[in-house]
Design an enzyme around this catalytic site. Structure first.
Site, short mmCIF file in Angstrom:
data_model
loop_
_atom_site.label_atom_id
_atom_site.label_comp_id
_atom_site.label_asym_id
_atom_site.label_seq_id
_atom_site.Cartn_x
_atom_site.Cartn_y
_atom_site.Cartn_z
N LYS A 191 0.85 -1.20 0.00
CA LYS A 191 0.00 0.00 0.00
C LYS A 191 0.88 1.24 0.00
O LYS A 191 1.51 1.58 1.00
CB LYS A 191 -0.91 0.05 1.22
CG LYS A 191 -2.00 1.10 1.01
CD LYS A 191 -2.55 1.67 2.29
CE LYS A 191 -1.90 2.95 2.70
NZ LYS A 191 -2.01 4.08 1.78
N GLY A 244 6.69 4.85 8.28
CA GLY A 244 5.78 5.98 8.43
C GLY A 244 5.90 6.53 9.83
O GLY A 244 6.94 6.41 10.47
N SER A 245 4.83 7.09 10.32
CA SER A 245 4.90 7.81 11.59
C SER A 245 4.85 6.86 12.79
O SER A 245 4.37 5.72 12.70
CB SER A 245 3.74 8.79 11.68
OG SER A 245 2.53 8.08 11.61
N THR A 246 5.33 7.36 13.90
CA THR A 246 5.27 6.60 15.15
C THR A 246 3.81 6.39 15.57
O THR A 246 3.44 5.33 16.08
CB THR A 246 6.07 7.34 16.24
OG1 THR A 246 7.44 7.42 15.78
CG2 THR A 246 6.05 6.60 17.56
N CYS A 302 13.07 11.02 7.22
CA CYS A 302 12.88 10.54 8.59
C CYS A 302 14.15 10.70 9.40
O CYS A 302 14.09 10.95 10.60
CB CYS A 302 12.44 9.09 8.58
SG CYS A 302 13.51 8.10 7.56
N GLU A 400 9.17 15.91 15.41
CA GLU A 400 9.53 15.82 14.00
C GLU A 400 8.76 16.90 13.24
O GLU A 400 7.53 16.94 13.30
CB GLU A 400 9.11 14.43 13.52
CG GLU A 400 9.71 14.02 12.24
CD GLU A 400 9.36 12.58 11.91
OE1 GLU A 400 8.29 12.09 12.32
OE2 GLU A 400 10.17 11.96 11.20
P1 NAD Z 1 2.01 8.10 8.01
O1 NAD Z 1 2.36 7.23 9.15
O2 NAD Z 1 0.90 9.06 8.17
O3 NAD Z 1 1.65 7.23 6.74
C1 NAD Z 1 2.51 6.20 6.28
C2 NAD Z 1 1.67 5.16 5.57
O4 NAD Z 1 0.75 4.59 6.51
C3 NAD Z 1 0.82 5.72 4.43
O5 NAD Z 1 0.77 4.77 3.38
C4 NAD Z 1 -0.55 5.85 5.08
O6 NAD Z 1 -1.61 5.78 4.16
C5 NAD Z 1 -0.57 4.66 6.00
N1 NAD Z 1 -1.50 4.77 7.11
C6 NAD Z 1 -2.00 5.91 7.68
N2 NAD Z 1 -2.85 5.60 8.68
C7 NAD Z 1 -2.90 4.25 8.75
C8 NAD Z 1 -3.59 3.33 9.58
N3 NAD Z 1 -4.41 3.73 10.55
N4 NAD Z 1 -3.39 2.01 9.38
C9 NAD Z 1 -2.55 1.58 8.44
N5 NAD Z 1 -1.88 2.39 7.60
C10 NAD Z 1 -2.04 3.72 7.76
O7 NAD Z 1 3.36 8.82 7.58
P2 NAD Z 1 3.59 9.85 6.37
O8 NAD Z 1 3.00 11.15 6.77
O9 NAD Z 1 3.18 9.23 5.08
O10 NAD Z 1 5.18 9.91 6.35
C11 NAD Z 1 5.90 10.67 7.24
C12 NAD Z 1 6.37 9.83 8.41
O11 NAD Z 1 7.10 8.70 7.94
C13 NAD Z 1 7.31 10.58 9.29
O12 NAD Z 1 6.99 10.31 10.64
C14 NAD Z 1 8.67 9.97 8.96
O13 NAD Z 1 9.62 10.06 9.96
C15 NAD Z 1 8.32 8.58 8.67
N6 NAD Z 1 9.37 7.93 7.88
C16 NAD Z 1 10.19 7.02 8.51
C17 NAD Z 1 11.22 6.41 7.80
C18 NAD Z 1 12.13 5.42 8.46
O14 NAD Z 1 12.78 4.65 7.76
N7 NAD Z 1 12.22 5.36 9.77
C19 NAD Z 1 11.42 6.73 6.46
C20 NAD Z 1 10.57 7.66 5.86
C21 NAD Z 1 9.54 8.25 6.60
#
Ligand code: NAD
Length: 497
Positions: A191, A244-246, A302, A400
């Protein structure tokens, strides 16, 4: 290969206008319109509509998972050499359609075309090749057992792997997950972020053309709440690889616990520090890299080194050098060949980042930048911005921001610098600048971070694991360690005496 160097800006805009973009999902080897109403995707580059993106439903997720379930075992049984050949063919096709992938990625995410052509697309290709080559080098073990028996420990694929990825490096992070998962013999349901699904949809078509059997790679597009959550609670998904996010990571942990205990790899947020000691040899070089570490990809990284801690004797000089270096990251038309930085992911996200600048200005000062720009008719552009004069406990130091906003802070002693750097909930990355070898080892050893870069920033490569400590998550992308997310050891004990 299609890497014509003779493009001027108007040429990229013309090519963008001529692109035919398919925003439908990809399930069981076919494009699929999705059961929910599609979502209009606009480009942060210019605010213009790019595509109608399919919105999958939970039932569509079931269809994709069922396709993956049917096909993973035959794919695994084809053997490592065959899987390697398919992934190498995929890499060749990515080379063939190099410019199209780069353009899609820039239009979808706002990244400069220069970056997508020099980093995102070549990086993704190199990672596909790296895991293709690793596929037939995953050796098992023959551990010592009592006489009369032989035991083999093999690394077995898990079956159906779901991957949920963010919008900041859409193609690269997707490949970090799917390349090792496929190389190890799993099927994948991926996804992408709803903002940036186009390059990965194109990738799935290329994978099919490369000979990947239908159903082994499926792309389910749509919202996190619907599609992502359906994958997270699915009883027939064996592992979930997330970046993604924490905050979303927490929901995935809960969903795994409430469903089938699927294995999780979580790459979550970060707030990484860059420690610049007064004994740094080349302060200008350090400032150049510090600007890269904070402002590259519009700061939407990130592991961005967005806290810059500088030892007091060189603080003023460093601030001046950093301001000069930041000029290379001024926002411009992303389709201009020389653009330093491009657009942030959306106008709404730019509002959020701008609000941090306002807070920084209220509680401290803006040393440079702070301006929002309208370029190509879109207002998703921000100058690289440096805040200062903020207490180490201030949210700017802890949270962040995910935009081109860094904070500068002085320190006196090594102990103080390490304590400042470690005083966050995250533990993804850190950088250290010093010409004292003993200090480099000492400080690197004390920093709680998945990657510590010494005399560089944000060091990363296919051969080294990437991931975090603390609330930056667990599990590792890249390197042979990534296979731990997608395989399990299996013991076969043969008694013959
Ligand atoms: P996000 O967590 O909002 O979304 C990431 C993904 O999760 C997207 O595909 C989103 O559609 C999906 N998602 C959202 N809500 C969900 C749920 N309830 N259940 C399942 N999936 C869900 O993050 P973002 O805004 O897309 O990206 C930014 C974040 O990603 C920042 O916190 C960044 O630090 C992090 N990030 C981490 C790394 C790493 O390797 N540690 C790398 C890149 C980005």
């Amino acid at each position: 290969m299609n890497r014509d160097p003779h493009h001027d800006t108007s040429d990229w805009h013309r090519r963008a206008a001529a692109l035919s973009i398919d925003g439908r999902a990809f399930i069981a080897g076919r494009r699929f319109a999705g059961s929910e109403a599609p979502r209009a995707i606009t480009s942060p580059v210019n605010g213009e509509m790019l595509a109608e993106l399919a919105s999958c439903s939970a039932d569509d997720v079931d269809t994709a998972v069922a396709a993956a379930r049917r096909t993973w075992m035959p794919w695994a049984r084809r053997g490592a050499l065959a899987r390697k050949a398919v992934l190498l063919a995929l890499a060749d096709l990515m080379e063939r359609d190099f410019d199209e992938l780069a353009l899609l990625e820039s239009l979808d995410s706002g990244k400069p075309i220069r970056q997508t052509r020099t980093v995102d697309v070549p990086g993704a290709i190199s990672t596909v090749r790296w895991y293709a080559e690793a596929a037939d080098k995953l050796h098992g073990e023959l551990p010592a057992v009592p006489p009369g028996a032989v035991a083999m420990v093999t690394k077995e694929p898990l079956g159906v792997v779901a991957a949920i990825v963010p919008w900041n490096f859409p193609l690269e992070i997707a490949v970090w997950k799917l390349a090792p998962a496929l190389a190890a013999g799993n099927a994948v349901v991926l996804k992408p972020a709803e903002q940036t699904s186009l390059s990965v949809l194109k990738l799935a078509e290329l994978a099919a053309e490369a000979g990947l059997p239908d159903g082994v790679l499926n792309i389910v597009t749509g919202s996190g709440r619907e599609v992502g959550a359906a994958l997270a609670r699915h009883m027939d998904v064996d592992a979930l690889a997330f970046t993604g996010s924490t905050a979303v990571s927490r929901t995935l942990l809960a969903a795994s616990g409430a469903s089938n205990l699927k294995r999780l790899g979580l790459e979550a947020g970060g707030k990484s520090s860059n420690l610049v000691f007064a004994d740094t040899g080349d302060l200008a070089a350090a400032a150049g890299k510090a600007a890269f570490g904070a402002f590259y990809n519009q700061g939407q990284v990130c592991s961005a080194n967005s806290r810059i801690l500088v030892q007091r004797p060189v603080y003023e000089e460093f601030a001046t050098l950093l301001q000069q270096a930041a000029e290379a990251f001024a926002p411009e038309d992303p389709l201009a060949d020389a653009a330093g930085n491009g657009a942030l992911i959306s106008s709404a996200h730019t509002d959020d980042v701008a609000a941090w600048i306002t807070r920084g200005r209220q509680d401290g000062e803006v040393l440079f930048g702070g301006g929002r720009k309208t370029i190509c008719g879109s207002d998703a552009y921000l100058e690289p911005t440096l805040l200062a004069g903020l207490a180490a406990e201030h949210d700017v130091h802890r949270d962040e921001i995910f935009g081109p906003v860094a904070v500068l802070h002085p320190f006196d002693t090594e102990t103080e610098a390490v304590a400042l750097a470690n005083a966050t909930d995250y533990g993804l990355a850190a950088s250290v600048w010093t010409s004292d070898l003993r200090r480099a080892h000492r400080v690197a050893g004390e920093l709680v971070a998945g990657t510590v870069s010494v005399n560089t920033v944000d060091a990363l490569g296919n051969t080294t694991p990437f991931g975090g400590f603390k609330q930056s998550g667990f599990g590792r992308d890249l390197s042979l360690h990534a296979f731990d997310n997608y395989t399990a050891p299996k013991t076969t004990w043969i008694q013959f005496g």
